[in-house]
Design an enzyme around this catalytic site. Structure first.
Site, PDB file in Angstrom:
ATOM      1  N   ARG A   1       1.633   3.948  -3.925  1.00 29.99           N
ATOM      2  CA  ARG A   1       2.875   4.310  -4.606  1.00 29.99           C
ATOM      3  C   ARG A   1       2.680   5.319  -5.740  1.00 29.99           C
ATOM      4  NH1 ARG A   1       4.622  -1.662  -5.753  1.00 29.99           N
ATOM      5  NH2 ARG A   1       2.370  -1.904  -5.435  1.00 29.99           N
TER       6      ARG A   1
ATOM      7  N   ASN B   1      -7.929  -0.577  -1.958  1.00 32.07           N
ATOM      8  CA  ASN B   1      -6.521  -0.227  -2.062  1.00 32.07           C
ATOM      9  C   ASN B   1      -5.806  -1.345  -2.812  1.00 32.07           C
ATOM     10  OD1 ASN B   1      -3.739  -0.574   0.113  1.00 32.07           O
ATOM     11  ND2 ASN B   1      -3.915   1.037  -1.401  1.00 32.07           N
TER      12      ASN B   1
ATOM     13  N   CYS C   1      -0.088  -4.954   7.173  1.00 33.28           N
ATOM     14  CA  CYS C   1       1.344  -4.955   6.887  1.00 33.28           C
ATOM     15  C   CYS C   1       1.930  -6.347   7.074  1.00 33.28           C
ATOM     16  CB  CYS C   1       2.068  -3.964   7.787  1.00 33.28           C
ATOM     17  SG  CYS C   1       3.838  -3.879   7.465  1.00 33.28           S
TER      18      CYS C   1
ATOM     19  N   LYS D   1      -7.571  -0.976   8.397  1.00 32.82           N
ATOM     20  CA  LYS D   1      -7.028  -1.281   7.076  1.00 32.82           C
ATOM     21  C   LYS D   1      -6.565  -2.732   7.090  1.00 32.82           C
ATOM     22  CE  LYS D   1      -3.896   0.386   3.452  1.00 32.82           C
ATOM     23  NZ  LYS D   1      -3.084  -0.800   3.151  1.00 32.82           N
TER      24      LYS D   1
ATOM     25  N   MET E   1       2.523   4.824   4.269  1.00 29.85           N
ATOM     26  CA  MET E   1       3.671   4.125   3.686  1.00 29.85           C
ATOM     27  C   MET E   1       4.908   4.390   4.528  1.00 29.85           C
ATOM     28  SD  MET E   1       2.955   4.749  -0.406  1.00 29.85           S
ATOM     29  CE  MET E   1       2.350   6.434  -0.231  1.00 29.85           C
TER      30      MET E   1
END
Length: 339
Positions: free
Chosen positions: A243, A219, A108, A147, A26
């Site tokens: 988070r 995820n 992202c 990812k 993150m």
């Protein structure tokens, strides 16, 4: 040759086994101070760095971005980039620094990532991703992983995701973490991309059934160990939590070793604070500021009496010039005293 055929590429602390539960990379959050805290809370969970771009390492000489504490193992580094040769060189640096895994960011959605032609936009270029990870694997002494999202924009995830996994795994990659949401590259902010596109957990589970030889972690929107256990019990190999692990770390990480890894024992949040004291003292002695560490500790007592006082005392006091361990002690008194 795949990772499984290369047993020497296993990382010094078993990143693959630790991936049963991981804390997501993150930006602006999972720095070395955060990871040290998280490691004190769970000995087994796999930790990830913030994304580091290959151009910053290779062209920018920013190798200092790879610094980490040896106590963080097992720890993985996430790279951003889209040039195979550059990613290979960056991967070599990461391995030299001692990381247990090198992960490629294909998830992202931020504008700055898109402008560099990496991140989620690479979901549109699976062959380029395959070239990138092949080059990275050739340069790596540890496992290279990916990812990704389930798709972007108007793509049909049910068609795009299996094709992506097939093409990229053909390059020798056997471990994927899949964020179970699309990314909308136009019209949604990165924050909105974490909440608005609907979750499709069933699709990720279907990918595990269709590609049983792949190690697949899920995820996105998972906010409790109970939910993590449900995904694992349905057959997935791992769960990545973002988070919730940051904002309510005690709820996730203090019970993780027992609930997810079957390891006895565990700590209290108060014990973690006590174990952070020498780390914070070293940080201050080296010229660091208290808030650089304590900003990651604000959620440590979330949901407990005194949590508001803990947060307020740290938030207001840690930024002051010369702030030291006395601020931490005052904050802790709010919790232990129930105030």
């Amino acid at each position: 040759m795949s990772f499984l055929e290369n047993p020497e590429k296993q990382g010094i602390s078993g990143a693959r086994a630790a991936a049963r539960l991981s804390v997501a990379p993150m930006m602006d959050w999972t720095d070395a101070n955060c990871r040290y805290l998280h490691r004190l809370m769970s000995a087994r969970t796999l930790l990830y760095t913030e994304m580091v771009t290959a151009p910053a390492l290779v062209r920018g000489g920013a190798r200092h971005l790879l610094a980490f504490n040896p106590e963080e193992h097992p720890v993985a580094v996430q790279l951003g980039g889209s040039d195979p040769a550059e990613l290979a060189e960056a991967t070599k640096m990461c391995c030299e620094e001692g990381y247990d895994e090198v992960n490629l960011n294909v998830g992202c959605p931020s504008d700055r990532v898109q402008s560099g032609t990496f991140g989620a936009v690479l979901m549109k270029s699976p062959d380029l991703v395959a070239d990138c990870v092949a080059a990275m694997s050739a340069a790596a002494s540890v496992e290279v992983t990916v990812k990704c999202r389930i798709g972007v924009d108007d793509q049909d995830p049910a068609q795009v995701l299996p094709d992506f996994l097939e093409r990229v795994s053909a390059a020798g990659i056997t471990r994927f973490t899949i964020h179970a949401r699309k990314a909308w590259l136009q019209g949604l902010s990165p924050k909105e991309n974490r909440d608005i596109p609907p979750l499709d957990y069933d699709l990720v589970h279907a990918m595990k059934r269709d590609f049983p030889h792949l190690h697949i972690s899920i995820n996105g929107g998972i906010a409790s160990l109970e939910k993590a256990q449900q995904h694992l019990s349905r057959g997935l190999d791992g769960v990545m939590i973002g988070r919730a692990a940051y904002h309510t770390p005690s709820d996730i990480l203090l019970g993780a070793d027992a609930a997810i890894f079957g390891q006895e024992g565990g700590k209290t949040a108060e014990q973690v604070v006590a174990e952070m004291r020498p780390y914070i003292a070293r940080h201050l002695a080296q010229g660091g500021r208290l808030a650089q560490v304590t900003r990651h500790m604000l959620g440590l007592f979330a949901g407990r009496p005194g949590a508001r006082g803990w947060r307020r005392t740290l938030s207001e006091g840690a930024h002051r010039d010369g702030a030291g361990l006395e601020v931490l002690d005052a904050a802790l008194a709010c919790v232990t005293g129930g105030g």
